[in-house]
Design an enzyme around this catalytic site. Structure first.
Site, PDB file in Angstrom:
ATOM      1  N   GLN A  98      -5.284 -12.377 -12.771  1.00 33.87           N
ATOM      2  CA  GLN A  98      -5.152 -11.166 -13.581  1.00 33.87           C
ATOM      3  C   GLN A  98      -3.711 -10.918 -14.040  1.00 33.87           C
ATOM      4  O   GLN A  98      -3.445  -9.916 -14.692  1.00 33.87           O
ATOM      5  CB  GLN A  98      -5.711  -9.953 -12.835  1.00 33.87           C
ATOM      6  CG  GLN A  98      -4.844  -9.435 -11.707  1.00 33.87           C
ATOM      7  CD  GLN A  98      -5.550  -8.327 -10.935  1.00 33.87           C
ATOM      8  OE1 GLN A  98      -6.544  -8.560 -10.265  1.00 33.87           O
ATOM      9  NE2 GLN A  98      -5.057  -7.105 -11.046  1.00 33.87           N
TER      10      GLN A  98
ATOM     11  N   ARG B 157       4.329  -1.222  -7.879  1.00 34.95           N
ATOM     12  CA  ARG B 157       5.470  -1.707  -8.677  1.00 34.95           C
ATOM     13  C   ARG B 157       6.638  -0.718  -8.678  1.00 34.95           C
ATOM     14  O   ARG B 157       7.746  -1.097  -9.032  1.00 34.95           O
ATOM     15  CB  ARG B 157       5.037  -2.017 -10.108  1.00 34.95           C
ATOM     16  CG  ARG B 157       4.145  -3.246 -10.230  1.00 34.95           C
ATOM     17  CD  ARG B 157       3.822  -3.555 -11.686  1.00 34.95           C
ATOM     18  NE  ARG B 157       3.040  -4.763 -11.844  1.00 34.95           N
ATOM     19  CZ  ARG B 157       1.715  -4.826 -11.827  1.00 34.95           C
ATOM     20  NH1 ARG B 157       1.008  -3.724 -11.637  1.00 34.95           N
ATOM     21  NH2 ARG B 157       1.075  -5.979 -11.985  1.00 34.95           N
TER      22      ARG B 157
ATOM     23  N   GLY C 120      -1.645   6.392  -2.727  1.00 33.45           N
ATOM     24  CA  GLY C 120      -2.744   6.269  -3.696  1.00 33.45           C
ATOM     25  C   GLY C 120      -3.859   5.414  -3.105  1.00 33.45           C
ATOM     26  O   GLY C 120      -5.038   5.796  -3.105  1.00 33.45           O
ATOM     27  N   HIS C 121      -3.488   4.261  -2.560  1.00 30.76           N
ATOM     28  CA  HIS C 121      -4.488   3.386  -1.916  1.00 30.76           C
ATOM     29  C   HIS C 121      -5.166   4.124  -0.755  1.00 30.76           C
ATOM     30  O   HIS C 121      -6.372   4.046  -0.575  1.00 30.76           O
ATOM     31  CB  HIS C 121      -3.815   2.133  -1.354  1.00 30.76           C
ATOM     32  CG  HIS C 121      -3.182   1.237  -2.381  1.00 30.76           C
ATOM     33  ND1 HIS C 121      -1.827   1.036  -2.447  1.00 30.76           N
ATOM     34  CD2 HIS C 121      -3.732   0.468  -3.359  1.00 30.76           C
ATOM     35  CE1 HIS C 121      -1.546   0.188  -3.423  1.00 30.76           C
ATOM     36  NE2 HIS C 121      -2.683  -0.169  -4.005  1.00 30.76           N
TER      37      HIS C 121
ATOM     38  N   LEU D 235       0.814  -1.224   0.000  1.00 31.28           N
ATOM     39  CA  LEU D 235       0.000   0.000   0.000  1.00 31.28           C
ATOM     40  C   LEU D 235       0.844   1.268   0.000  1.00 31.28           C
ATOM     41  O   LEU D 235       1.923   1.314   0.570  1.00 31.28           O
ATOM     42  CB  LEU D 235      -0.925  -0.011   1.222  1.00 31.28           C
ATOM     43  CG  LEU D 235      -1.889  -1.193   1.303  1.00 31.28           C
ATOM     44  CD1 LEU D 235      -2.768  -1.073   2.544  1.00 31.28           C
ATOM     45  CD2 LEU D 235      -2.746  -1.321   0.046  1.00 31.28           C
TER      46      LEU D 235
HETATM   47  P1  AMP Z   1      -3.745  -2.214  -6.821  1.00 32.17           P
HETATM   48  O1  AMP Z   1      -3.358  -2.569  -5.409  1.00 32.17           O
HETATM   49  O2  AMP Z   1      -2.609  -1.782  -7.664  1.00 32.17           O
HETATM   50  O3  AMP Z   1      -4.627  -3.263  -7.444  1.00 32.17           O
HETATM   51  O4  AMP Z   1      -4.652  -0.924  -6.691  1.00 32.17           O
HETATM   52  C1  AMP Z   1      -5.801  -0.889  -5.885  1.00 32.17           C
HETATM   53  C2  AMP Z   1      -6.586   0.354  -6.201  1.00 32.17           C
HETATM   54  O5  AMP Z   1      -5.793   1.501  -5.916  1.00 32.17           O
HETATM   55  C3  AMP Z   1      -6.982   0.436  -7.677  1.00 32.17           C
HETATM   56  O6  AMP Z   1      -8.319   0.927  -7.774  1.00 32.17           O
HETATM   57  C4  AMP Z   1      -5.989   1.426  -8.229  1.00 32.17           C
HETATM   58  O7  AMP Z   1      -6.461   2.139  -9.352  1.00 32.17           O
HETATM   59  C5  AMP Z   1      -5.806   2.363  -7.036  1.00 32.17           C
HETATM   60  N1  AMP Z   1      -4.537   3.069  -7.165  1.00 32.17           N
HETATM   61  C6  AMP Z   1      -3.314   2.538  -7.413  1.00 32.17           C
HETATM   62  N2  AMP Z   1      -2.382   3.499  -7.535  1.00 32.17           N
HETATM   63  C7  AMP Z   1      -3.039   4.687  -7.361  1.00 32.17           C
HETATM   64  C8  AMP Z   1      -2.633   6.049  -7.378  1.00 32.17           C
HETATM   65  N3  AMP Z   1      -1.379   6.414  -7.611  1.00 32.17           N
HETATM   66  N4  AMP Z   1      -3.576   7.000  -7.166  1.00 32.17           N
HETATM   67  C9  AMP Z   1      -4.866   6.648  -6.945  1.00 32.17           C
HETATM   68  N5  AMP Z   1      -5.313   5.373  -6.919  1.00 32.17           N
HETATM   69  C10 AMP Z   1      -4.414   4.408  -7.128  1.00 32.17           C
END
Ligand code: AMP
Length: 289
Positions: free
Chosen positions: A61, A191, A36-37, A33
């Protein structure tokens, strides 16, 4: 904060809350996390009585095995962060909870051809895997609202389609939250932790180029902008571009020079290495016709 690993425990907890007429906001994640999360979590907390986050690195996925194997896993730091942000419950299921048998990994969704462009072209099966896991997580957590990032705009558009076409009776509202960026503009991503120092420096070129392209949109043709983006990325980084496309933000189809009055998004994917890929997107102001 409750840490739940079993579907039965999640259902019990949600059942109790629903009896008290509490609204549940849900934030699905794959962990590692970052801010963004957390912006999604804060949005959910502002709009709901209860916020539930899931952490599940969903194998269906991933179209690239090395990407899945290298995907950062930081469960302890993640649960600490969520606790600090006063999340009510975190669901961390085992694979067998989400996919109890082979058939459960073989569901096929028709996604309105939104899964055929951009990421869909380069990551076969990716969006079907995302749809599988999100449908399953929705059925377990029964949220009123679910929060996603603009960072993965194609994913959000496809999940809206899934929600409207397969899950309508669940009455869940999907909310899109803005991209959170590092101070040099790089879109935050789990990542990013895998980048070397040199790659991390070069990665700032991606968003800088998208923002420069945004400023060009009014006065330059799509072809000129595409050429500019290609040149900037290839001259200033060692990355390879999978695609750069300016698309209509609703149907994700490419925009032509005559349709610049449509709501537009510039989307990019670059390969840093064979198993490390970064995506980003920026909204372009529609041109007055
Ligand atoms: P992930 O853990 O990468 O599957 O992301 C989980 C959620 O967080 C998804 O809805 C992503 O679009 C959102 N997310 C990931 N990176 C960001 C970011 N930099 N800003 C806003 N939301 C994000």
């Amino acid at each position: 904060m409750e840490i739940l690993r079993l579907i039965t425990d999640v259902k019990l907890k949600i059942g109790e809350l629903k009896k008290e007429n509490k609204t549940v906001g849900f934030v699905p994640t794959m962990g590692a996390l970052h801010k963004g999360h957390l912006s999604l979590v804060e949005q959910s907390k502002a709009n709901n009585n209860i916020t539930v986050v899931s952490i599940f690195v969903n194998p269906t996925q991933f179209n690239n095995k090395a990407d899945l194997e290298k995907y950062p896993k930081t469960i302890e730091a993640d649960t600490n962060l969520l606790e600090q942000h006063s999340v009510d419950a975190v669901f961390i299921p085992e694979y067998s909870e989400i996919y109890p048998d082979e058939n459960s990994t073989k569901v096929h969704f028709e996604l309105g051809n939104l899964d055929k462009v951009m990421e869909g072209k380069y990551r076969p099966g990716h969006f079907n895997g995302v749809a599988m896991v999100v449908k399953r997580l929705f059925e377990i957590t029964l949220p009123s609202k679910a929060y996603f990032g603009q960072k993965d705009i194609q994913q959000f558009t496809i999940l809206n389609y899934l929600n409207n076409n397969y899950l309508k009776q669940m009455n869940i509202k999907l909310k899109k939250c803005p991209i959170v960026r590092e101070s040099d503009g790089l879109a935050m991503s789990s990542r990013n932790r895998l980048l070397t120092d040199e790659q991390r420096k070069e990665a700032a070129v991606i968003s800088k180029t998208l923002f420069a392209a945004k400023d060009m949109y009014k006065d330059f043709s799509i072809e000129e902008i595409e050429q500019f983006v290609k040149n900037e990325i290839t001259q200033n980084t060692k990355f390879e571009i999978d695609y750069f496309e300016i698309v209509n933000s609703e149907n994700l189809q490419k925009i032509s020079n005559n349709d610049k009055s449509q709501p537009a998004l510039a989307c990019i994917a670059v390969n840093v290495t064979d198993s490390l890929r970064l995506i980003d997107n920026v909204e372009f102001e529609p041109k007055e016709s």
